[in-house]
Design an enzyme around this catalytic site. Structure first.
Site, PDB file in Angstrom:
ATOM      1  N   LYS A 175       0.860  -1.190   0.000  1.00 19.04           N
ATOM      2  CA  LYS A 175       0.000   0.000   0.000  1.00 19.04           C
ATOM      3  C   LYS A 175       0.887   1.227   0.000  1.00 19.04           C
ATOM      4  O   LYS A 175       2.005   1.192   0.517  1.00 19.04           O
ATOM      5  CB  LYS A 175      -0.869   0.007   1.258  1.00 19.04           C
ATOM      6  CG  LYS A 175      -2.106   0.846   1.106  1.00 19.04           C
ATOM      7  CD  LYS A 175      -3.088   0.122   0.236  1.00 19.04           C
ATOM      8  CE  LYS A 175      -4.452   0.708   0.281  1.00 19.04           C
ATOM      9  NZ  LYS A 175      -5.421  -0.308  -0.185  1.00 19.04           N
TER      10      LYS A 175
HETATM   11  N1  GLU Z   1      -7.114  -0.037  -3.533  1.00 24.47           N
HETATM   12  C1  GLU Z   1      -7.886  -1.208  -3.826  1.00 24.47           C
HETATM   13  C2  GLU Z   1      -7.946  -2.135  -2.626  1.00 24.47           C
HETATM   14  O1  GLU Z   1      -7.782  -1.715  -1.508  1.00 24.47           O
HETATM   15  C3  GLU Z   1      -7.421  -1.892  -5.095  1.00 24.47           C
HETATM   16  C4  GLU Z   1      -6.031  -2.415  -5.046  1.00 24.47           C
HETATM   17  C5  GLU Z   1      -5.532  -2.908  -6.414  1.00 24.47           C
HETATM   18  O2  GLU Z   1      -6.300  -2.977  -7.354  1.00 24.47           O
HETATM   19  O3  GLU Z   1      -4.351  -3.221  -6.456  1.00 24.47           O
HETATM   20  O4  GLU Z   1      -8.239  -3.292  -2.759  1.00 24.47           O
END
Ligand code: GLU
Length: 420
Positions: free
Chosen positions: A110
């Protein structure tokens, strides 16, 4: 002084509490527990940006790569004033578990930048995004770590990231990020995917509880990418969406809101206030109003020890990451609420990101119907895996999803061995 409530609301603690409980139930080896609790790598970058007023500003950004055991690290990037390293750490670990629950070949990561994107111009956002990407250039890549949108980031930001990375490596590398515009390697269906995934698991849950779509009343918190798409798709599929909770006004109509009309109204008026098809409501009250499915699709810590005992839904489908605290979990379990935990409920986004990454690497792009069908298969299988795990091991769905995920990642690590 740190209070009990501070601890309850710290996302790192929330993630750790669930992890510890699941790992204990799995009888996980202590050393492996240490490995899985700790991220692979944490990167902090300082991002100088020339602002429109001629002054220089320095923003702080993070990228935490929690695991690369099952594949490249994967996860979104959020822009918000209250981003903290602890929050990014928790969200990175959640991505590892999420990718494992849906059984896609990624680890977890993240990113976040401390900024207020609503107060920044498009030019400032572009410069900040490009410099942030440039600082991360050796740490990201299709085989290393693949960012995506999250809170307050979108397709345009992904386009700038892809372009910046490509300029550095002197070739176009579309697979370095997902959630891009379709024209430059994005996947059909990605925009709606998280909301669609939420609907798919709700379909499975109501079937299990013997409800029909038409008799199911839904309240959605958040009308961003996840909440609005879940609400629109569920309205179109026949669910009765009776409440929408948003920062700029909340709406209630016990007979159901025409969500498509609401989305059009909001696009035109830039607010949901005074929408003629529903009455204004108090957001905190609406969250605890009687309904069949409650979908928190905004941010963390919405259902806590302060309001969990008043929540009146049969099913809680977590569109956001971490909307329920670990303390609230126990209260909901006592009330027999059927919880579809975040790492399952909102996994439709990253699952379609996986399809986007595959398509970029193949150079062959699928029809939307193919994307949606594959998404349906993966989400339904994951839902059934979690529910079956919960029933077999007599634990709630949250702990079952963690156990399933931790078990899959631990198995891979054991198989690969630790390089020393
Ligand atoms: N931000 C989204 C999540 O928390 C998508 C993450 C992604 O597609 O890599 O799942």
């Amino acid at each position: 002084m740190t209070t009990t409530l501070d601890l309850e609301l710290n996302p790192k603690e929330a993630a750790a509490a669930r992890f510890d409980m699941a790992a204990k139930k799995l009888n996980l080896d202590e050393g492996l527990m240490k490995v899985l609790r700790t991220p692979n790598r944490e990167i902090t970058v300082y991002i100088p940006v020339a602002m429109d007023n001629g002054k220089l500003e320095v923003f702080t950004g993070y990228r935490v790569q929690h695991s690369i055991a099952r594949g490249p690290a994967k996860g979104g990037i959020r822009y918000a004033p209250d981003v903290t390293l602890d929050e990014v750490r928790a969200l990175a670990a959640w991505m590892t578990w999420k990718c494992a629950v849906v059984n896609i070949p990624f680890g977890g990561a993240k990113g976040g930048v401390i900024c207020d994107p609503h107060k920044m111009s498009s030019g400032e956002l572009e410069r900040m995004t490009r410099r942030y990407t440039a600082e991360l250039v050796e740490f990201i890549g299709p085989e290393k770590d693949v960012p995506a949108p999250d809170v307050n980031t979108n397709e345009q930001i992904m386009a700038w990231m892809m372009d910046t990375y490509s300029m550095h490596v002197r070739q176009t590398v579309t697979a370095v990020v997902t959630g891009k515009p379709i024209n430059i390697g994005g996947s059909r269906g990605r925009r709606e995917a998280t909301g669609r995934g939420v609907m798919i698991v709700c379909d499975e849950a109501i079937q299990k509880l013997g409800l029909s779509r038409e008799s199911t009343r839904v309240i959605v918190q958040g009308f961003g990418n996840v909440g609005s798409n879940a609400a629109i798709l569920m309205h179109e599929a026949g669910y009765k969406v009776i409440g929408i909770i948003e920062v700029d006004g909340s709406l209630y109509n016990k007979n159901g809101i025409d969500v498509k009309a609401l989305a059009e109204y909001r696009a035109k008026n830039k607010t949901m206030q005074k929408f003629p098809g529903a009455e204004a409501a108090d957001p905190a009250e609406l969250l605890v109003t009687d309904c069949d499915i409650l979908i928190p699709a905004a941010t963390e810590n919405q259902i806590t020890s302060k309001n969990a005992d008043r929540v009146k839904c049969k099913i809680l489908a977590e569109g956001a990451n971490g909307p329920t605290t670990a303390v609230a979990d126990d209260i909901l379990a006592d009330k027999n609420v059927f919880v579809i935990p975040d790492i399952l409920a909102n996994a439709g986004g990253v699952t379609t990101s996986y399809f986007e990454w595959v398509q970029d690497r193949q150079g062959y792009f699928w029809k939307e119907s193919v994307v949606n069908e594959q998404l349906g298969d993966i989400m339904k299988t994951a839902f059934r895996d979690v529910v079956q795990y919960a029933e077999t091991h007599r634990v709630n769905n949250r702990i079952a999803s963690y156990m399933l995920a931790i078990d899959r990642v631990a198995y891979t690590i054991r198989q690969r061995g630790i390089y020393a």
